[in-house]
Design an enzyme around this catalytic site. Structure first.
Site, PDB file in Angstrom:
ATOM      1  N   GLU A   1      61.240  40.317  64.407  1.00 23.87           N
ATOM      2  CA  GLU A   1      60.101  39.430  64.625  1.00 23.87           C
ATOM      3  C   GLU A   1      58.957  39.836  63.717  1.00 23.87           C
ATOM      4  O   GLU A   1      58.708  41.027  63.494  1.00 23.87           O
ATOM      5  CB  GLU A   1      59.670  39.499  66.088  1.00 23.87           C
ATOM      6  CG  GLU A   1      58.569  38.542  66.492  1.00 23.87           C
ATOM      7  CD  GLU A   1      58.332  38.586  67.998  1.00 23.87           C
ATOM      8  OE1 GLU A   1      59.294  38.394  68.764  1.00 23.87           O
ATOM      9  OE2 GLU A   1      57.180  38.840  68.393  1.00 23.87           O
TER      10      GLU A   1
ATOM     11  N   ASP B   1      54.879  38.822  63.423  1.00 27.61           N
ATOM     12  CA  ASP B   1      53.860  38.142  64.221  1.00 27.61           C
ATOM     13  C   ASP B   1      52.520  38.026  63.503  1.00 27.61           C
ATOM     14  O   ASP B   1      52.031  38.987  62.914  1.00 27.61           O
ATOM     15  CB  ASP B   1      53.609  38.900  65.536  1.00 27.61           C
ATOM     16  CG  ASP B   1      54.817  38.873  66.450  1.00 27.61           C
ATOM     17  OD1 ASP B   1      55.539  37.877  66.448  1.00 27.61           O
ATOM     18  OD2 ASP B   1      55.028  39.867  67.168  1.00 27.61           O
TER      19      ASP B   1
ATOM     20  N   GLU C   1      48.985  36.625  65.114  1.00 29.21           N
ATOM     21  CA  GLU C   1      48.494  36.176  66.402  1.00 29.21           C
ATOM     22  C   GLU C   1      46.971  36.238  66.487  1.00 29.21           C
ATOM     23  O   GLU C   1      46.354  37.179  65.990  1.00 29.21           O
ATOM     24  CB  GLU C   1      49.084  37.040  67.523  1.00 29.21           C
ATOM     25  CG  GLU C   1      50.591  37.067  67.513  1.00 29.21           C
ATOM     26  CD  GLU C   1      51.170  38.301  68.175  1.00 29.21           C
ATOM     27  OE1 GLU C   1      52.403  38.391  68.270  1.00 29.21           O
ATOM     28  OE2 GLU C   1      50.399  39.195  68.581  1.00 29.21           O
TER      29      GLU C   1
END
Length: 214
Positions: free
Chosen positions: A22, A24, A26
Site C-alpha cells: 500500500e 498512502d 492522506e
C-alpha cells in the site's frame, strides 16, 4: 472554536489480501482554523511504519491541487502540484521490503479515522456536521496493467508499453532541482518523520533511515 469532522481523505494504491502492499497519501481532519496534516505511508508485505507528515504551504481546502504518486521498481515519489515532498527508495539490498511484486488498485475515499488520526485519537468526530464529502477532478493514471489470467504485465513480456504509451515514469527520479525542492519542503513543512522518532523506535531505526532520502 467549533470542531470539524476528523475524517481521513485519502488517495492510495493498495493490493488485496494478506500481506498487502500500500502507498498512502492522506489528509487528516482538523479543528476549525487549524492547519491540515498530510500523512504519507508505505506498506510492503503488510508492514508499514514508514510515516512522514507535512503541513503544506497553502490551505488545501480553498481550491483543487494536484497530488501525485510515482511508483516504479526503484523508488516511490510523492508530489504536490508537481513539487516532490517525499521519496521512498528501494532498499531491498539492505533487507527493507519494497512494494513491487503485487498488483495494486487506486482508491480515493473518505474514512472515519478518529481512533488514531486526531491527536492520537483523543478528539472524536463531530457527527452533527454530517454529511461529509470529498471531491476529486482530473484524475489521471498511467500504469502497467496486470493480467491475473496470464500472470503478465502490459510492461513486460511481449508487450512493452504502459497505458498512454508513456514509459518515462518507470525510471523517473529526481534531478538536482527536484532534490532541492524536496529538501525545501522537508525542512520547512515536515512535522513528523519516522526516521527521527526515537521514542517509537527505541530498538533502532529501519536501515533505510541511514541512507539519503532523496
Amino acid at each position: 472554536m467549533s470542531t470539524q469532522a476528523f475524517f481521513w481523505c485519502n488517495l492510495q494504491l493498495s493490493s488485496q489480501g494478506a500481506g498487502h502492499d500500500e502507498i498512502d497519501f492522506e489528509f487528516l481532519g482538523n479543528s476549525s482554523g487549524k492547519p491540515y496534516t498530510v500523512h504519507t505511508n508505505v506498506y510492503s508485505q503488510g508492514k508499514g511504519n514508514k510515516e512522514q507528515q507535512f503541513r503544506l504551504w497553502f490551505d488545501p481546502t480553498s481550491s483543487f491541487h494536484t497530488y501525485s504518486i510515482v511508483w516504479n521498481s526503484q523508488r516511490i515519489i510523492f508530489l504536490v502540484d508537481n513539487i516532490p515532498i517525499r521519496v521512498f527508495n528501494n532498499h531491498e539490498a539492505l533487507g527493507v521490503a519494497f512494494p513491487k511484486n503485487q498488483a495494486m488498485r487506486v482508491y480515493a475515499s473518505l474514512w472515519n479515522a478518529d481512533d488514531w488520526a486526531t491527536q492520537g485519537g483523543r478528539v472524536k468526530t463531530d457527527w452533527s456536521m454530517a454529511p461529509f464529502t470529498a471531491s476529486y477532478r482530473n484524475f489521471n493514471t498511467n500504469a502497467c496493467v496486470w493480467s491475473a489470467a496470464t500472470s503478465t504485465s502490459s510492461c513486460g513480456g511481449s508487450k512493452t508499453e504502459s497505458v498512454n504509451n508513456d514509459q518515462t515514469w518507470q525510471s523517473q527520479q529526481l534531478n538536482a532541482n527536484g532534490r532541492n525542492r524536496v529538501r525545501w519542503v522537508q525542512q520547512k513543512y515536515m512535522i513528523y518523520n519516522y526516521c527521527a522518532d526515537a521514542n517509537r523506535f527505541s530498538q533502532g531505526f529501519s536501515p533505510e533511515c541511514k541512507r539519503s532520502r532523496f
